[in-house]
Design a protein around this motif. Structure first.
Motif, PDB file in Angstrom:
ATOM      1  N   MET A   1       0.848  -1.191   0.000  1.00 17.33           N
ATOM      2  CA  MET A   1       0.000   0.000   0.000  1.00 17.33           C
ATOM      3  C   MET A   1       0.882   1.238   0.000  1.00 17.33           C
ATOM      4  O   MET A   1       2.086   1.175  -0.160  1.00 17.33           O
ATOM      5  CB  MET A   1      -0.876  -0.153   1.250  1.00 17.33           C
ATOM      6  CG  MET A   1      -1.848   0.924   1.643  1.00 17.33           C
ATOM      7  SD  MET A   1      -3.219   1.101   0.542  1.00 17.33           S
ATOM      8  CE  MET A   1      -3.527   2.813   0.762  1.00 17.33           C
ATOM      9  N   SER A   2       0.314   2.383   0.156  1.00 25.26           N
ATOM     10  CA  SER A   2       1.060   3.628  -0.012  1.00 25.26           C
ATOM     11  C   SER A   2       2.008   3.901   1.140  1.00 25.26           C
ATOM     12  O   SER A   2       1.863   3.359   2.220  1.00 25.26           O
ATOM     13  CB  SER A   2       0.065   4.777  -0.076  1.00 25.26           C
ATOM     14  OG  SER A   2      -0.553   4.881   1.180  1.00 25.26           O
ATOM     15  N   LYS A   3       2.967   4.801   0.845  1.00 18.82           N
ATOM     16  CA  LYS A   3       3.852   5.258   1.902  1.00 18.82           C
ATOM     17  C   LYS A   3       3.050   5.933   3.002  1.00 18.82           C
ATOM     18  O   LYS A   3       3.346   5.816   4.158  1.00 18.82           O
ATOM     19  CB  LYS A   3       4.829   6.280   1.321  1.00 18.82           C
ATOM     20  CG  LYS A   3       6.028   5.629   0.667  1.00 18.82           C
ATOM     21  CD  LYS A   3       6.989   6.719   0.233  1.00 18.82           C
ATOM     22  CE  LYS A   3       8.028   6.157  -0.695  1.00 18.82           C
ATOM     23  NZ  LYS A   3       8.409   7.098  -1.718  1.00 18.82           N
ATOM     24  N   GLN A   4       1.988   6.658   2.557  1.00 17.49           N
ATOM     25  CA  GLN A   4       1.192   7.388   3.532  1.00 17.49           C
ATOM     26  C   GLN A   4       0.609   6.434   4.567  1.00 17.49           C
ATOM     27  O   GLN A   4       0.619   6.703   5.747  1.00 17.49           O
ATOM     28  CB  GLN A   4       0.011   8.101   2.840  1.00 17.49           C
ATOM     29  CG  GLN A   4       0.408   9.241   1.954  1.00 17.49           C
ATOM     30  CD  GLN A   4       0.726   8.757   0.548  1.00 17.49           C
ATOM     31  OE1 GLN A   4       0.612   7.566   0.258  1.00 17.49           O
ATOM     32  NE2 GLN A   4       1.153   9.650  -0.308  1.00 17.49           N
ATOM     33  N   SER A   5       0.100   5.292   4.082  1.00 21.66           N
ATOM     34  CA  SER A   5      -0.536   4.373   5.010  1.00 21.66           C
ATOM     35  C   SER A   5       0.487   3.749   5.942  1.00 21.66           C
ATOM     36  O   SER A   5       0.234   3.566   7.112  1.00 21.66           O
ATOM     37  CB  SER A   5      -1.258   3.285   4.236  1.00 21.66           C
ATOM     38  OG  SER A   5      -2.206   3.891   3.412  1.00 21.66           O
ATOM     39  N   ALA A   6       1.646   3.432   5.357  1.00 23.87           N
ATOM     40  CA  ALA A   6       2.685   2.851   6.196  1.00 23.87           C
ATOM     41  C   ALA A   6       3.076   3.858   7.266  1.00 23.87           C
ATOM     42  O   ALA A   6       3.212   3.530   8.441  1.00 23.87           O
ATOM     43  CB  ALA A   6       3.889   2.497   5.339  1.00 23.87           C
ATOM     44  N   ALA A   7       3.189   5.126   6.848  1.00 19.20           N
ATOM     45  CA  ALA A   7       3.516   6.171   7.813  1.00 19.20           C
ATOM     46  C   ALA A   7       2.415   6.276   8.849  1.00 19.20           C
ATOM     47  O   ALA A   7       2.658   6.510  10.020  1.00 19.20           O
ATOM     48  CB  ALA A   7       3.681   7.504   7.095  1.00 19.20           C
ATOM     49  N   GLY A   8       1.171   6.057   8.375  1.00 21.65           N
ATOM     50  CA  GLY A   8       0.036   6.165   9.283  1.00 21.65           C
ATOM     51  C   GLY A   8       0.111   5.136  10.388  1.00 21.65           C
ATOM     52  O   GLY A   8      -0.136   5.445  11.542  1.00 21.65           O
TER      53      GLY A   8
ATOM     54  N   ALA B   1     -10.705   1.603   3.232  1.00 25.21           N
ATOM     55  CA  ALA B   1     -10.655   0.195   2.804  1.00 25.21           C
ATOM     56  C   ALA B   1      -9.383  -0.132   2.033  1.00 25.21           C
ATOM     57  O   ALA B   1      -9.107  -1.295   1.760  1.00 25.21           O
ATOM     58  CB  ALA B   1     -11.874  -0.124   1.934  1.00 25.21           C
ATOM     59  N   GLY B   2      -8.625   0.896   1.650  1.00 24.08           N
ATOM     60  CA  GLY B   2      -7.414   0.668   0.858  1.00 24.08           C
ATOM     61  C   GLY B   2      -7.719   0.496  -0.626  1.00 24.08           C
ATOM     62  O   GLY B   2      -6.862   0.076  -1.394  1.00 24.08           O
ATOM     63  N   LEU B   3      -8.958   0.831  -1.032  1.00 30.71           N
ATOM     64  CA  LEU B   3      -9.326   0.710  -2.446  1.00 30.71           C
ATOM     65  C   LEU B   3      -8.883   1.939  -3.227  1.00 30.71           C
ATOM     66  O   LEU B   3      -8.865   1.955  -4.449  1.00 30.71           O
ATOM     67  CB  LEU B   3     -10.856   0.559  -2.576  1.00 30.71           C
ATOM     68  CG  LEU B   3     -11.451  -0.680  -1.921  1.00 30.71           C
ATOM     69  CD1 LEU B   3     -12.977  -0.605  -1.904  1.00 30.71           C
ATOM     70  CD2 LEU B   3     -10.996  -1.934  -2.667  1.00 30.71           C
ATOM     71  N   GLU B   4      -8.573   2.993  -2.505  1.00 30.09           N
ATOM     72  CA  GLU B   4      -8.143   4.259  -3.101  1.00 30.09           C
ATOM     73  C   GLU B   4      -6.980   4.756  -2.248  1.00 30.09           C
ATOM     74  O   GLU B   4      -6.964   4.520  -1.046  1.00 30.09           O
ATOM     75  CB  GLU B   4      -9.315   5.237  -3.012  1.00 30.09           C
ATOM     76  CG  GLU B   4      -9.234   6.435  -3.870  1.00 30.09           C
ATOM     77  CD  GLU B   4     -10.144   6.314  -5.105  1.00 30.09           C
ATOM     78  OE1 GLU B   4      -9.584   6.390  -6.201  1.00 30.09           O
ATOM     79  OE2 GLU B   4     -11.362   6.126  -4.953  1.00 30.09           O
ATOM     80  N   VAL B   5      -6.030   5.426  -2.875  1.00 30.78           N
ATOM     81  CA  VAL B   5      -4.857   5.898  -2.121  1.00 30.78           C
ATOM     82  C   VAL B   5      -4.948   7.405  -1.933  1.00 30.78           C
ATOM     83  O   VAL B   5      -5.210   8.142  -2.888  1.00 30.78           O
ATOM     84  CB  VAL B   5      -3.552   5.527  -2.856  1.00 30.78           C
ATOM     85  CG1 VAL B   5      -2.338   6.031  -2.091  1.00 30.78           C
ATOM     86  CG2 VAL B   5      -3.463   4.012  -3.031  1.00 30.78           C
TER      87      VAL B   5
ATOM     88  N   PRO C   1      -4.051  -0.049   5.681  1.00 28.60           N
ATOM     89  CA  PRO C   1      -5.180  -0.752   5.057  1.00 28.60           C
ATOM     90  C   PRO C   1      -4.788  -2.013   4.294  1.00 28.60           C
ATOM     91  O   PRO C   1      -5.490  -3.028   4.375  1.00 28.60           O
ATOM     92  CB  PRO C   1      -5.774   0.306   4.113  1.00 28.60           C
ATOM     93  CG  PRO C   1      -5.454   1.595   4.770  1.00 28.60           C
ATOM     94  CD  PRO C   1      -4.099   1.408   5.400  1.00 28.60           C
ATOM     95  N   ALA C   2      -3.664  -1.973   3.578  1.00 28.02           N
ATOM     96  CA  ALA C   2      -3.278  -3.159   2.792  1.00 28.02           C
ATOM     97  C   ALA C   2      -2.994  -4.347   3.711  1.00 28.02           C
ATOM     98  O   ALA C   2      -3.337  -5.489   3.390  1.00 28.02           O
ATOM     99  CB  ALA C   2      -2.056  -2.850   1.937  1.00 28.02           C
TER     100      ALA C   2
END
Ligand SMILES: Nc1ncnc2c1ncn2[C@@H]1O[C@H](COP(=O)(O)OP(=O)(O)OP(=O)(O)O)[C@@H](O)[C@H]1O
Ligand SMILES: [Mg+2]
Length: 281
Positions: free
Chosen positions: A1-8, A72-76, A89-90
């Motif tokens: 998933m995105s860097k943003q989510s990982a950072a989250g 849901a991780g369907l959109e970044v 999310p991922a």
């Protein structure tokens, strides 16, 4: 998933023993359109405590579905962070921790209602034998029974009304066992009376199993009747105007919907929608 989510996920305090069910911080989402860049979500923060029922409410186009899809991780997201029980999310999706209940029931037409309710669970088990999250498996027959479908376990979806199919779809969400359920206007295709009874049955089911829920609706009464908190969004750009806590006692029934406390909560949500900003923050 995105860097943003990982950072989250990292942004959540690792010393916090019980991370929020859903933690959205500073989410921004833009879409490129023919007329240029369109800001669909701007600086969105949202916290849903585990076991809480939170509803996103607001006018068409304010970004409710976009926000739910980002959760849901369907959109970044372009910026910001999302954490689901401490996971991006991922990762949460891989652990089968997210249940998605769509607007239309999407049941398999050739399978019985019972099979439909358990199918995803069987698929999930096959797809991911290493899932780590502890969860109590719910009994499909029991959940379907609680939703008034006990006499239709062996029926095919085509033998059911729209409201019954939608209830079967909700049953599937609960039976799958994901601790987080995301529902984007699950009752929008139903007529008013069917919608009310589906709402009451969802309420009963949720009050029994207490999943963490993010629900989207256009109906203020539905939002107040179901939720612990109503998150009011306003459009252009999509942002959170404020959060109205719903302190009505549980378990709730339709009888509680004719009380001054219920209508007071409805009034507060509508007021926030009108003014768009409480000025409290
Ligand atoms: N893929 C996309 N490309 C361009 N614009 C989009 C895209 N998806 C959504 N939008 C725009 O973003 C805004 C928010 O859309 P979204 O579907 O999240 O709203 P909504 O609050 O769910 O609306 P509704 O209540 O009608 O379902 C809208 O103006 C929409 O046109
Ligand atoms: Mg939508």
């Amino acid at each position: 998933m995105s860097k943003q989510s990982a950072a989250g996920a990292a942004a959540i305090d690792p010393t916090d023993a019980a991370p929020a069910g859903v933690a959205v911080t500073g989410v921004r989402k833009t879409f490129r359109t023919r007329r240029g860049e369109f800001v669909a979500l701007q600086n969105v923060d949202l916290t849903v405590r585990p076991g809480h029922f939170v509803t996103l409410f607001g006018p068409s186009g304010c970004g409710k579905s976009t926000l739910l899809r980002i959760i849901a991780g369907l959109e970044v997201a372009d910026a910001g962070a999302v954490s689901l029980f401490g996971d991006a999310p991922a990762v949460a999706a891989k652990k089968k921790n997210i249940g998605w209940i769509p607007q239309s029931s999407a049941l398999l037409p050739w399978d019985s209602i019972r099979s439909n309710a358990t199918l995803s669970d069987r698929v999930n088990r096959r797809a991911d034998r290493s899932r780590t999250t502890a969860r109590a498996p719910l009994d499909a027959d029991e959940v379907l029974g609680e939703l008034g479908l006990g006499d239709f376990l062996d029926s095919r979806p085509s033998q059911l009304s729209g409201g019954m199919m939608q209830r079967a779809s909700i049953a599937r969400g609960f039976v799958q066992g994901a601790p987080l359920l995301l529902m984007d206007e699950p009752f929008s295709a139903l007529d008013e009376l069917t919608r009310e009874s589906a709402r009451v049955q969802l309420l009963r089911l949720w009050e029994h199993y207490r999943k963490t829920v993010v629900f989207v609706t256009h109906s203020v009464e539905e939002a107040v009747a179901l939720s612990d908190e109503v998150v009011v969004m306003s459009p252009r750009p999509g942002l959170i105007a404020g959060v109205v806590p719903i302190d009505l006692p549980r378990p709730r029934s339709t009888i509680d919907e004719d009380t001054p406390a219920f209508w007071d909560a409805v009034r507060r949500v509508k007021e926030l929608l009108r003014t768009g900003w409480t000025g409290e923050e």
